[in-house]
Design a protein around this motif. Sequence first.
Motif, PDB file in Angstrom:
ATOM      1  N   GLN A   1      -5.694   9.640  14.334  1.00 33.56           N
ATOM      2  CA  GLN A   1      -5.390   9.944  15.726  1.00 33.56           C
ATOM      3  C   GLN A   1      -4.508   8.890  16.379  1.00 33.56           C
ATOM      4  O   GLN A   1      -4.105   9.058  17.522  1.00 33.56           O
ATOM      5  N   ARG A   2      -4.230   7.810  15.695  1.00 31.84           N
ATOM      6  CA  ARG A   2      -3.391   6.768  16.258  1.00 31.84           C
ATOM      7  C   ARG A   2      -1.928   7.005  15.883  1.00 31.84           C
ATOM      8  O   ARG A   2      -1.642   7.535  14.808  1.00 31.84           O
ATOM      9  N   PRO A   3      -0.998   6.589  16.726  1.00 32.84           N
ATOM     10  CA  PRO A   3       0.420   6.764  16.386  1.00 32.84           C
ATOM     11  C   PRO A   3       0.822   5.849  15.238  1.00 32.84           C
ATOM     12  O   PRO A   3       0.197   4.812  14.979  1.00 32.84           O
ATOM     13  N   VAL A   4       1.885   6.225  14.554  1.00 30.37           N
ATOM     14  CA  VAL A   4       2.332   5.487  13.374  1.00 30.37           C
ATOM     15  C   VAL A   4       2.798   4.085  13.761  1.00 30.37           C
ATOM     16  O   VAL A   4       2.549   3.109  13.035  1.00 30.37           O
ATOM     17  N   THR A   5       3.464   3.969  14.893  1.00 30.38           N
ATOM     18  CA  THR A   5       3.958   2.652  15.304  1.00 30.38           C
ATOM     19  C   THR A   5       2.815   1.662  15.513  1.00 30.38           C
ATOM     20  O   THR A   5       2.929   0.484  15.163  1.00 30.38           O
ATOM     21  N   GLN A   6       1.704   2.166  16.055  1.00 32.36           N
ATOM     22  CA  GLN A   6       0.547   1.285  16.261  1.00 32.36           C
ATOM     23  C   GLN A   6      -0.058   0.871  14.929  1.00 32.36           C
ATOM     24  O   GLN A   6      -0.458  -0.299  14.743  1.00 32.36           O
ATOM     25  N   LEU A   7      -0.118   1.779  13.974  1.00 29.75           N
ATOM     26  CA  LEU A   7      -0.660   1.434  12.658  1.00 29.75           C
ATOM     27  C   LEU A   7       0.217   0.404  11.948  1.00 29.75           C
ATOM     28  O   LEU A   7      -0.288  -0.532  11.330  1.00 29.75           O
ATOM     29  N   VAL A   8       1.534   0.586  12.048  1.00 24.89           N
ATOM     30  CA  VAL A   8       2.441  -0.371  11.407  1.00 24.89           C
ATOM     31  C   VAL A   8       2.298  -1.753  12.031  1.00 24.89           C
ATOM     32  O   VAL A   8       2.288  -2.783  11.334  1.00 24.89           O
ATOM     33  N   LYS A   9       2.134  -1.798  13.351  1.00 19.18           N
ATOM     34  CA  LYS A   9       1.971  -3.081  14.030  1.00 19.18           C
ATOM     35  C   LYS A   9       0.683  -3.767  13.595  1.00 19.18           C
ATOM     36  O   LYS A   9       0.661  -4.998  13.340  1.00 19.18           O
ATOM     37  N   GLU A  10      -0.414  -3.006  13.475  1.00 14.47           N
ATOM     38  CA  GLU A  10      -1.684  -3.600  13.058  1.00 14.47           C
ATOM     39  C   GLU A  10      -1.620  -4.080  11.609  1.00 14.47           C
ATOM     40  O   GLU A  10      -2.227  -5.110  11.265  1.00 14.47           O
ATOM     41  N   MET A  11      -0.901  -3.360  10.751  1.00 17.01           N
ATOM     42  CA  MET A  11      -0.771  -3.809   9.365  1.00 17.01           C
ATOM     43  C   MET A  11       0.040  -5.102   9.278  1.00 17.01           C
ATOM     44  O   MET A  11      -0.284  -6.002   8.476  1.00 17.01           O
ATOM     45  N   ASN A  12       1.069  -5.224  10.083  1.00 15.01           N
ATOM     46  CA  ASN A  12       1.846  -6.468  10.092  1.00 15.01           C
ATOM     47  C   ASN A  12       1.014  -7.643  10.594  1.00 15.01           C
ATOM     48  O   ASN A  12       1.077  -8.751  10.029  1.00 15.01           O
TER      49      ASN A  12
ATOM     50  N   VAL B   1      -7.258   4.635   7.262  1.00 16.30           N
ATOM     51  CA  VAL B   1      -6.049   5.424   6.952  1.00 16.30           C
ATOM     52  C   VAL B   1      -5.743   5.306   5.460  1.00 16.30           C
ATOM     53  O   VAL B   1      -4.722   4.729   5.067  1.00 16.30           O
ATOM     54  N   PRO B   2      -6.594   5.809   4.582  1.00 13.50           N
ATOM     55  CA  PRO B   2      -6.299   5.702   3.142  1.00 13.50           C
ATOM     56  C   PRO B   2      -5.036   6.450   2.738  1.00 13.50           C
ATOM     57  O   PRO B   2      -4.426   6.122   1.728  1.00 13.50           O
ATOM     58  N   HIS B   3      -4.638   7.452   3.514  1.00 10.61           N
ATOM     59  CA  HIS B   3      -3.417   8.193   3.202  1.00 10.61           C
ATOM     60  C   HIS B   3      -2.161   7.436   3.630  1.00 10.61           C
ATOM     61  O   HIS B   3      -1.043   7.847   3.289  1.00 10.61           O
ATOM     62  N   PHE B   4      -2.322   6.308   4.352  1.00  5.47           N
ATOM     63  CA  PHE B   4      -1.180   5.544   4.868  1.00  5.47           C
ATOM     64  C   PHE B   4      -1.110   4.143   4.257  1.00  5.47           C
ATOM     65  O   PHE B   4      -0.383   3.287   4.748  1.00  5.47           O
ATOM     66  N   HIS B   5      -1.844   3.914   3.173  1.00  2.25           N
ATOM     67  CA  HIS B   5      -1.845   2.594   2.546  1.00  2.25           C
ATOM     68  C   HIS B   5      -0.504   2.256   1.897  1.00  2.25           C
ATOM     69  O   HIS B   5      -0.235   1.082   1.630  1.00  2.25           O
ATOM     70  N   HIS B   6       0.312   3.258   1.633  1.00  6.85           N
ATOM     71  CA  HIS B   6       1.632   2.954   1.060  1.00  6.85           C
ATOM     72  C   HIS B   6       2.482   2.163   2.051  1.00  6.85           C
ATOM     73  O   HIS B   6       3.337   1.370   1.650  1.00  6.85           O
ATOM     74  N   GLU B   7       2.225   2.347   3.336  1.00  5.62           N
ATOM     75  CA  GLU B   7       2.934   1.557   4.339  1.00  5.62           C
ATOM     76  C   GLU B   7       2.526   0.087   4.258  1.00  5.62           C
ATOM     77  O   GLU B   7       3.363  -0.812   4.442  1.00  5.62           O
ATOM     78  N   PHE B   8       1.247  -0.163   3.978  1.00  2.00           N
ATOM     79  CA  PHE B   8       0.779  -1.541   3.828  1.00  2.00           C
ATOM     80  C   PHE B   8       1.465  -2.215   2.640  1.00  2.00           C
ATOM     81  O   PHE B   8       1.884  -3.379   2.718  1.00  2.00           O
ATOM     82  N   VAL B   9       1.577  -1.492   1.520  1.00  5.23           N
ATOM     83  CA  VAL B   9       2.255  -2.042   0.343  1.00  5.23           C
ATOM     84  C   VAL B   9       3.727  -2.305   0.664  1.00  5.23           C
ATOM     85  O   VAL B   9       4.290  -3.360   0.289  1.00  5.23           O
TER      86      VAL B   9
END
Length: 473
Positions: A326-337, A361-369
């Motif tokens: 439910q969170r936007p992608v930009t917020q997830l990317v910021k938290e991963m950084n 967000v197990p489906h978005f872990h590729h962004e973390f990598v």
Amino acid sequence: MAADCEAWLNSNPVEVDNVSDSFASEDESNGGTLIANKNINNEINGNWLLSSSSSIQEARLKAKAKRRLRKNSSRDSGRGDSLSDNGDLVRGTTVAPTSPKSKLLDRRSRLGKGRGLPKKGGAGGKGVWGRSGEVYEPEQVDVKDPNYDEAQENCVYETVVPPLDERDFEKTVTPIVQEYFEHGDTNEVAELLADLNLGPMRSEVPSLAVSLALEAKASQRELTSRLLADLCGPVLFRSDMEKSFDKLLQELPDLVLDTPGAPQIMGQFIARAVRDQILSKSYIEGYKGRVGCEYTRAALDRAAVLLKMSKGGVRVDNQWGAGGGQRPVTQLVKEMNLLLKEYVLSGDSEEAERCLKDLEVPHFHHEFVYEAIVMVLESKGEKTFKMVLQLLKSLSVSSIITVEQMKRGYERVYMDIAEINIDVPRAYFILEQFVEKSFNVGIIDVKLRDVCPCRGRKRFVSEGDGGVIKTES
């Protein structure tokens, strides 16, 4: 042929029954006197004597036609075949159906009266509601009817749903709240609760939802806070909310046994409820000076501190955080950084793993990598290189990041390496080293290592060629 028939008749006399019908029909046309004379002249000793061979042949044909008509009458009764006086078949005569099946399916009157129309104009029979196109008008009540009751004339009938008792309440509402944790649609929960006759159990809905959220994740607690805010008004009242939180504060000593952090979580729920205006601002002040339980006091103190912090700019309505999907992608990317930067500073891989799990967000872990490898490419020292490699290996061994997500993250870096190389000139060289190290420690396989892009080293201009550009072969 005639001589053979005559010889056969002389040896086998023809019985009266076989030809009596045929001769009778022929003699009736000539009158009763001729019949008597012919009977006297043609009958000797009880046998018929035929005068000519043509009459014999005619009698045989008529008898054969009658037998054929009797044989087909049962299965072809509807067509109404009959035999004329000359022995010819006449079709088209209406004959009553003799087949049992045709009688069973026939909807015409069986009394032989009328014009053969369907019974009741097509409105009769089992399962028939009336003629097609017929409109039924409201039935007028007969005042002279002995069963007439004046009190029931304006009576309105409605379906009554019995109120839920304590035993059925938890069995009915618990699946609704647990399903809400999956889809997050508050309107669906409101519709389901509106169909139930909660009655005096209305105030138990918030306490049940909060008690289930105590043992759930942070994202599900956020969903619970949203649910309480949306239910207050359409389904629940503010008095129901206050009564429910009073019950939860009294049950805190029992809730702590299952959830040690229940007082702090309860304080956050109270602060969020006050912020959402489903609890009055004087709710916390009403407990001052009359709280004997230490857990209740801790919950109220936590709520008061959060409300004071909200006045200083801290958002209470986002204290739980939103669910991963439910969170936007930009917020997830910021938290991963932020997670990666904190890990490089602290070096605590267990804390990094826990924070990555909390993102849900197990489906978005590729962004973390992807962000981790880009951080390595942009770094200037060996420390970040080794720490990120160690973190990716730990996440791969613990299966927090799946093989598919890991592969997708590396492939994204391969596709964007040309653009990254514009800002980082040594990006190709660092990427080749990192991919080779990743293969050595078992993070990636041979196929993913072999497709790693590398910058071409072909020289287009040679010193001995006089500055002539070489053509590509």
